[in-house]
Design a protein around this motif. Sequence first.
Motif, PDB file in Angstrom:
ATOM      1  N   PRO A 151      -2.563  -3.156  21.375  1.00  0.00           N
ATOM      2  CA  PRO A 151      -3.605  -4.018  22.122  1.00  0.00           C
ATOM      3  C   PRO A 151      -4.020  -5.229  21.211  1.00  0.00           C
ATOM      4  O   PRO A 151      -4.553  -6.346  21.886  1.00  0.00           O
ATOM      5  CB  PRO A 151      -4.880  -3.263  22.471  1.00  0.00           C
ATOM      6  N   ALA A 152      -4.094  -5.002  19.987  1.00  0.00           N
ATOM      7  CA  ALA A 152      -4.723  -6.152  18.969  1.00  0.00           C
ATOM      8  C   ALA A 152      -3.979  -7.266  19.128  1.00  0.00           C
ATOM      9  O   ALA A 152      -4.632  -8.323  19.196  1.00  0.00           O
ATOM     10  CB  ALA A 152      -4.623  -5.523  17.643  1.00  0.00           C
ATOM     11  N   ALA A 155      -2.665 -10.414   3.199  1.00  0.00           N
ATOM     12  CA  ALA A 155      -4.009  -9.823   3.643  1.00  0.00           C
ATOM     13  C   ALA A 155      -4.062  -8.351   3.587  1.00  0.00           C
ATOM     14  O   ALA A 155      -5.118  -7.803   3.352  1.00  0.00           O
ATOM     15  CB  ALA A 155      -4.155 -10.382   4.870  1.00  0.00           C
ATOM     16  N   MET A 156      -2.669  -7.772   4.212  1.00  0.00           N
ATOM     17  CA  MET A 156      -2.887  -6.411   4.492  1.00  0.00           C
ATOM     18  C   MET A 156      -3.225  -5.535   3.139  1.00  0.00           C
ATOM     19  O   MET A 156      -3.725  -4.296   3.347  1.00  0.00           O
ATOM     20  CB  MET A 156      -1.361  -6.001   4.943  1.00  0.00           C
ATOM     21  N   THR A 157      -2.599  -5.909   1.927  1.00  0.00           N
ATOM     22  CA  THR A 157      -2.669  -5.324   0.836  1.00  0.00           C
ATOM     23  C   THR A 157      -3.848  -5.540  -0.073  1.00  0.00           C
ATOM     24  O   THR A 157      -4.169  -4.920  -0.989  1.00  0.00           O
ATOM     25  CB  THR A 157      -1.427  -5.188   0.064  1.00  0.00           C
ATOM     26  N   CYS A 194      -0.546  -7.350   8.483  1.00  0.00           N
ATOM     27  CA  CYS A 194      -1.460  -6.810   9.588  1.00  0.00           C
ATOM     28  C   CYS A 194      -1.109  -7.152  11.164  1.00  0.00           C
ATOM     29  O   CYS A 194      -1.267  -6.459  11.980  1.00  0.00           O
ATOM     30  CB  CYS A 194      -2.870  -7.897   9.244  1.00  0.00           C
ATOM     31  N   SER A 213      -8.911   2.561  18.199  1.00  0.00           N
ATOM     32  CA  SER A 213      -7.706   1.939  17.860  1.00  0.00           C
ATOM     33  C   SER A 213      -7.906   0.834  16.888  1.00  0.00           C
ATOM     34  O   SER A 213      -9.058   0.270  17.018  1.00  0.00           O
ATOM     35  CB  SER A 213      -7.116   1.373  19.163  1.00  0.00           C
ATOM     36  N   MET A 214      -6.794   0.413  15.961  1.00  0.00           N
ATOM     37  CA  MET A 214      -6.959  -0.210  14.967  1.00  0.00           C
ATOM     38  C   MET A 214      -6.786  -1.691  15.745  1.00  0.00           C
ATOM     39  O   MET A 214      -6.160  -1.973  16.791  1.00  0.00           O
ATOM     40  CB  MET A 214      -5.806  -0.326  14.152  1.00  0.00           C
ATOM     41  N   THR A 215      -7.645  -2.698  15.278  1.00  0.00           N
ATOM     42  CA  THR A 215      -7.247  -4.070  15.764  1.00  0.00           C
ATOM     43  C   THR A 215      -7.651  -5.205  14.833  1.00  0.00           C
ATOM     44  O   THR A 215      -7.842  -4.834  13.625  1.00  0.00           O
ATOM     45  CB  THR A 215      -8.590  -4.089  16.888  1.00  0.00           C
ATOM     46  N   ILE A 249       0.625   5.937   6.392  1.00  0.00           N
ATOM     47  CA  ILE A 249      -0.856   5.738   6.748  1.00  0.00           C
ATOM     48  C   ILE A 249      -0.798   4.081   6.924  1.00  0.00           C
ATOM     49  O   ILE A 249      -1.583   3.562   7.832  1.00  0.00           O
ATOM     50  CB  ILE A 249      -1.753   6.304   5.761  1.00  0.00           C
ATOM     51  N   SER A 250      -0.085   3.492   5.934  1.00  0.00           N
ATOM     52  CA  SER A 250      -0.185   2.130   5.937  1.00  0.00           C
ATOM     53  C   SER A 250       1.202   1.543   5.523  1.00  0.00           C
ATOM     54  O   SER A 250       1.395   0.633   4.552  1.00  0.00           O
ATOM     55  CB  SER A 250      -1.019   1.894   4.801  1.00  0.00           C
ATOM     56  N   THR A 296       0.857  -1.187   0.027  1.00  0.00           N
ATOM     57  CA  THR A 296      -0.133   0.028   0.116  1.00  0.00           C
ATOM     58  C   THR A 296       0.878   1.495   0.012  1.00  0.00           C
ATOM     59  O   THR A 296       1.968   1.107   0.811  1.00  0.00           O
ATOM     60  CB  THR A 296      -0.882  -0.057   1.316  1.00  0.00           C
TER      61      THR A 296
END
Lengths: 645, 371, 205
Positions: A427-428, A499-501, A420, A385-387, A122-123, A39
């Motif tokens: 915390p995730a 997965a992330m992209t 990811c 927050s992201m998780t 950002i990513s 990304t």
Amino acid sequence: MANIEIDAPGTSQLFIGNEAIARGALEAGIGFAAAYPGTPSSEILGSLAQIAKKMNIYAEWSINEKVAMEAAAGASYAGIRSLAAMKQNGINVVSDFLANLVMSGTGKGGLVLVSCDDPSAISSSNEQDTRPIAKWLDIPLVEPGDFQEAKDMTKWLFDLAEELGTLCMLRSVTRIAHARGNVKLGELPNKQQKAYFEQIHDLKNVMPTRYIPIPSPVRHLFLHAKMDKALEKFESSLFNRYIGPDRADLLIITCGSCWLYSQDAIEALKLRDRVGILKLGTLWPLPEKFVMEHLNKSDKVLFVEEIDPFLERSVMELGGSFPPKAIRPTFYGKRSGHINAYGELNPDMVIKAVSTILGLTYKARDADYGKKAEAVAKSNVPERSMTFCAGCPHRATFWSIKNALKLDGHDGVVTGDIGCYSMALGPAGFFQVRTMHCMGAGVGVANGLGKLGQFGFNQPVLAVVGDSTFYHATIPALINGIYNQSNFILIILDNSATAMTGFQPHPGTGMTAMGEPTKVISMEALCRSLGARVEVCDPFDLNNTTAILLEMMAEGGGAKVAIMRRQCELVRAKKEKPPYKVRVDAERCIGEACGCDRLCTRIFLCPGLIWDKKTGKSKVDEVICNGCGVCVDVCPQGAIIKEAA
Amino acid sequence: MAAESKGCKGLFDEVIDAGLCTLCGACTGRCPYLAYYQGRIALLDNCTRIDEAQCYDYCPRTHIDMNAISQKIFGVQYSDGEIGNTKEVLIARSTDANITEKAQYGGVVTTLLSLALDEGFIEGAILTKTSDGKTPSPFLAQAVNDILQCAGSSYMACPVLERYNQIPEDNSDKLGIVAMPCQVLAVAKMKANPPANRASIDNIRLVIGLFCTWALSPQNFYQFLKENLDLSEVKKFDIPPPPANRFDIFTASSKTSFPLEKIRKFTMPTCAYCLDMTSEFADISVGSVEDIEGWNTVIVRTKIGAELMEMAKKKGKLQIDKLPSASLAHLKEASLLKKKRALNEIIKRSGDRNNLIYVGLSTKLAEKILE
Amino acid sequence: MTKKQLMKDPLNLVITGVGGQGNVMISLIIGNAFVRDGYIVTVGETYGASQRGGPVMSHMRISKETQYSPFIPDGCADIILGMEPVETLRMLGRYGNPRVITIINPRPIYSIDVTGGHAEYPDLDKLVEIVKELSAQTWIINATEEAQKMGSPMFANAILIGALIGSGVLPLDKKSVEPVLRETFPKEIEANLVAFNKGIKFVKS
């Protein structure tokens, strides 16, 4: 992704910048495209791959950026127009090859490199401006200022690359790459390219004179001649233009998405007749004459560009070319502090810089409303927050890693990587990951830690990598660890996708970018062939996963591999219904009482479980829950119930 | 004095990190934050309960009001006798050769449990089972054969109470438990103040306490064993009564002995602070008998204990006799010595004669022991 | 009937929600409908990492004149379509102004910060009141609830698109959007059209 192949010249389509670049490549008659997902660059190859068969081109997800670039160069040598695309980090991976490629020159097929930078990261793991590599290695560099230009420039760049016989680079940023805008389509070519690697065969069997960087000084001289020719083209390029009055109170010099921000700012401040904008599309070599012509438009010049002061420094280097008695303008930008030298910009930041320089006040909305809106938002909007997604196998894996490390009790260290699962810094993933750098670095770092026994080091070392990252960058590091007997466990989080992209296939998936079945490169077979002990776990089986990790840690002695195999939940959910219907038995849930203390909602933190304050019980959010059922095994009370859906 | 609960952090500060943990298992098995693993209690996550938590409350090394607990178990104040509250002190041995062959001494524990199970007095028993790898772990026996498999001791601490904590809340099976003095203390604390969100503590109908001078740390001792022996061959461990002063390890065909001094360094540090040699809050306490091989000392403490002994006698399961007075004197002497040593260690640690750390004894009684 | 005009040029539309709700899909459908009607559209999205449960927003700039940047300047939103209540307020705080029109789906999605006890989710009624106070006009559309009745929370997107079109704040009508819906949901088009029409009905009632 949009249909970039539609044959409707003259019509307008809504494309993201990446699709526009892909369309530009199609219009240029590209035959070969290769990339590694990242990304914000992924949709360039993604959209080409989706139509590759139909358009009779070749597109591949390469194992990494270096191989992608090299493969594209190979195609260029055989006369095929080719492209490699990557995010900023990929430029670092490929830079060794680039430094040689610029010397060797390209083939008969134009070769274009697209680099998508991610200001503000950002990513990304890092923020990095890739424009300087063009200066460093002598690569002609362009940057589109909007979506139409993204297409048009790409198309044009192939012609230029072919004419010069050198690699040309297009830099894009997130807000072009991933923003959408109108793109008016051009014609698609209809001629089929023929690939042939031309060789010189004569009786003296001479060394090749092309496609090698030696003799380097001579090659370097040729390269400079190519750059001179590029400069000539750039001086008259229509991608560079000036809008504004003949004489301006302020001249903005800008490029890329900042061109859009600058226009927005001038529009918002209603300064069209006072401020001029010099928009550059061809950045390196800098079209010096063109810039000099416009520098006298104002005695104040503001540079608006993202990340590094690339244009700012390049233009200031022109200072020496000023006529002796000329009045030098005052330069504003990153050096003066008017524009941040970090993070991404936006129209408001440009508005602020321009207002400061010109002494203007700007008010977007009623001041009282603004104060009130900001205040109520601040006091009422909670953090988000992201998780990991509900049902994500990574949450289960890090749960087991956390428990195994705590049970083991030797303060084990987890080195992290890119994907990811980088979210396990937070915390995730229960704050398990301690280091993160570039692709593959976690295993490299683990190699070092795992050799410190002689200095009294006895902490277990766990390196986590994603499946795609494993193929991309960790194999040499794993070999190093096995060969040098470094004591670490490589944990491969195999969710069967990048997965992330956006779930791109990789060598472990048995599918090519173009949707063709292919050989699966089995990660366990590969690791076993290197002599590593390999265990394959289902991360949803928390007890077994924890036990295997504990046992591997206790065993010690050299690098080992644990594969956590579970499909990415987002991929699974696209194909199937949830496996379970999950609910909380409120009778059994003891909430905050001793013996639980809200383990599921306070620690496990799957977004599918929420805390009902009124009843003091946990609850399943049916909109979010994907029915994986892992929380059933986390609940100490047996209060979470799963029923086959 | 009412005990003040301090939560999980208090447990770590005062007990686990302070080296006083007995590994009894009272805090593990149900709580998702605490787990027993290979001789340690691990904290898996942060628990927010700082002022009230069962892990702290039931720990045998946090404050124990001896009088209150004695009132609960025996209906009287804590005894100032050397071996606690007693009804009878006997010697006994099993009449079943199958049991005595496997058992540590007279096979009394195995016999009583088997009888209790056969007679429906209990439906299961929480015991310690030594695995083939010779690591002890808690075990819920539900048949006589299961009980027989648990006969014999490894002398290593084992979180027996974890198994009770794991029993589902809605299970009402009547249970027996065989426990070390520290574990018996924890059970007594639970009986005095029943735990929440677990199977009822009243389901534990029979507490058989073992005599204990100290237990071995599973972490260190296991490592020692592994380095010195082929553990798969080991059949039995034994510390013969004084003055033998050795630790015997039997295989099918041989015996290896280590001087007790060599083993003693693997004892749990917390044992130095333990006052209880004879499991004073059990229904029945069982140990060896000095000079009388093949028999057990049996202290009958409660009505239930007495009933069970009576039944064993009636059914001919046990051969029972009076403990010779000389042996009783020795037993009392040894028990008092343990109390004295422990109190001295506690005072040394606290630096204050009035601060007995976890031991809730009246100053008068403490002074009497220290005399 | 003559084609409606943009109420302002550029028209700044913010679509907000939580990663996974379908922000991008809505902006794509609305954007495509506008481009087909001859408008110049820019859409800026939060992408990538923030997709995983984080706040997401799409900025849509719609113009007849020029290509605007993918960022709406602070305080300059004309319409906010909020798929989640606190995210709607987050956007109002930054982009709101006394003229802003808000369409809100009042179904909370709790963040892990809220669930974990590190942040407080405000009272929903109070939240809706604040949103109303900060907006010139507010439509409350129980999109998720209605979608669940239809069998899947994902139909909330079509309901909200319906509400946006039905509200009349955009110069788009059913005829511009329907073909785009058909292309976007080739498989479940019937249900999505039902949802879309429900949205139109809700906003009008």
